[in-house]
Motif scaffolding. Structure first.
Motif, PDB file in Angstrom:
ATOM      1  N   PRO A 104       3.955 -14.084 -46.462  1.00 39.86           N
ATOM      2  CA  PRO A 104       3.761 -15.173 -46.965  1.00 39.86           C
ATOM      3  C   PRO A 104       2.351 -15.733 -48.105  1.00 39.86           C
ATOM      4  O   PRO A 104       1.321 -15.712 -47.763  1.00 39.86           O
ATOM      5  N   THR A 105       2.812 -15.479 -49.303  1.00 39.24           N
ATOM      6  CA  THR A 105       1.357 -15.738 -49.697  1.00 39.24           C
ATOM      7  C   THR A 105       0.659 -16.924 -50.094  1.00 39.24           C
ATOM      8  O   THR A 105       1.412 -17.620 -50.228  1.00 39.24           O
ATOM      9  N   THR A 106       0.331 -16.601 -50.947  1.00 40.41           N
ATOM     10  CA  THR A 106      -0.731 -18.032 -51.413  1.00 40.41           C
ATOM     11  C   THR A 106      -1.061 -18.795 -52.448  1.00 40.41           C
ATOM     12  O   THR A 106      -1.718 -19.730 -52.849  1.00 40.41           O
ATOM     13  N   THR A 107       0.356 -18.204 -53.961  1.00 44.37           N
ATOM     14  CA  THR A 107       0.314 -18.900 -55.170  1.00 44.37           C
ATOM     15  C   THR A 107       2.025 -19.434 -55.180  1.00 44.37           C
ATOM     16  O   THR A 107       2.720 -17.912 -54.228  1.00 44.37           O
ATOM     17  N   ALA A 108       2.086 -20.062 -55.794  1.00 45.62           N
ATOM     18  CA  ALA A 108       3.138 -20.770 -55.992  1.00 45.62           C
ATOM     19  C   ALA A 108       4.168 -19.879 -56.555  1.00 45.62           C
ATOM     20  O   ALA A 108       5.665 -20.033 -55.668  1.00 45.62           O
ATOM     21  N   ARG A 109       4.066 -18.940 -57.199  1.00 49.68           N
ATOM     22  CA  ARG A 109       5.087 -17.732 -57.976  1.00 49.68           C
ATOM     23  C   ARG A 109       5.609 -17.276 -56.694  1.00 49.68           C
ATOM     24  O   ARG A 109       6.854 -16.844 -57.233  1.00 49.68           O
ATOM     25  N   GLY A 110       5.112 -17.077 -55.692  1.00 50.98           N
ATOM     26  CA  GLY A 110       5.575 -16.669 -54.350  1.00 50.98           C
ATOM     27  C   GLY A 110       6.635 -17.045 -53.850  1.00 50.98           C
ATOM     28  O   GLY A 110       7.603 -16.425 -52.640  1.00 50.98           O
ATOM     29  N   TYR A 111       7.337 -18.377 -54.404  1.00 52.21           N
ATOM     30  CA  TYR A 111       8.141 -19.031 -53.004  1.00 52.21           C
ATOM     31  C   TYR A 111       9.241 -19.039 -54.470  1.00 52.21           C
ATOM     32  O   TYR A 111       8.930 -19.492 -55.738  1.00 52.21           O
ATOM     33  N   SER A 112      10.678 -19.483 -53.707  1.00 55.20           N
ATOM     34  CA  SER A 112      11.155 -19.640 -54.567  1.00 55.20           C
ATOM     35  C   SER A 112      12.096 -21.245 -54.604  1.00 55.20           C
ATOM     36  O   SER A 112      13.185 -21.168 -55.295  1.00 55.20           O
ATOM     37  N   TYR A 113      11.911 -21.570 -53.352  1.00 47.81           N
ATOM     38  CA  TYR A 113      12.534 -22.794 -52.862  1.00 47.81           C
ATOM     39  C   TYR A 113      11.376 -23.948 -52.302  1.00 47.81           C
ATOM     40  O   TYR A 113      10.766 -23.311 -52.058  1.00 47.81           O
ATOM     41  N   TRP A 114      12.114 -25.397 -53.096  1.00 53.11           N
ATOM     42  CA  TRP A 114      10.862 -25.862 -53.285  1.00 53.11           C
ATOM     43  C   TRP A 114      11.252 -27.459 -52.279  1.00 53.11           C
ATOM     44  O   TRP A 114      12.399 -27.761 -53.076  1.00 53.11           O
ATOM     45  N   GLY A 115      10.635 -27.796 -51.744  1.00 52.19           N
ATOM     46  CA  GLY A 115      11.256 -29.571 -51.581  1.00 52.19           C
ATOM     47  C   GLY A 115      10.418 -30.386 -52.534  1.00 52.19           C
ATOM     48  O   GLY A 115       9.763 -29.935 -53.279  1.00 52.19           O
ATOM     49  N   GLN A 116      10.901 -31.589 -52.313  1.00 53.44           N
ATOM     50  CA  GLN A 116      10.659 -32.872 -52.976  1.00 53.44           C
ATOM     51  C   GLN A 116       9.341 -32.989 -53.077  1.00 53.44           C
ATOM     52  O   GLN A 116       8.609 -33.906 -53.899  1.00 53.44           O
TER      53      GLN A 116
END
Length: 124
Positions: A104-116
């Motif tokens: 559960p990282t605190t940076t956007a780069r740590g996530y691959s999938y995003w909602g709208q």
């Protein structure tokens, strides 16, 4: 592959509450670390909260500690963000994000999938 759809945003008065939901589909939800981010007009996207696979570990940005609560229900493939004592500065589009087998990282780069995203507007 995982698809994320946020809901629950709206217009509230300062001091009010909202609960955002993020429904996931496509892969096993319990294998994803989940996060919430927000972006206000003219500003960069910022971290809000994150939660581990099991829900046992959570992180919050300082500005929302004590007011917001992130949780997840793996049986429903859904992550929630309960927002209490809302302030005008909380106004933003809120996005949920997922990372397969991630922390559960605190940076956007740590996530691959995003909602709208879902709009939250707090009136003063």
């Amino acid at each position: 592959q995982v698809q994320l759809v946020e809901s629950g945003g709206g217009l509230v008065q300062a001091g009010g509450s909202l609960r955002l939901s993020c429904a996931a589909s496509g892969r096993t939800f319990s294998n994803y670390a989940m996060g919430w981010f927000r972006q206000a007009p003219g500003k960069e996207r910022e971290f809000v909260a994150a939660i581990s696979w099991s829900g046992g570990t959570t992180y919050y940005t300082d500005s929302v500690k004590g007011r917001f609560t992130i949780s997840r229900d793996n049986a429903k493939n859904t992550v929630y963000l309960r927002m209490n004592s809302l302030k005008p500065e909380d106004t933003a589009v809120y996005y949920c994000a997922a990372q397969y087998l991630g922390n559960p990282t605190t940076t956007a780069r740590g996530y691959s999938y995003w909602g709208q995203g879902t709009q939250v507007t707090v009136n003063s």
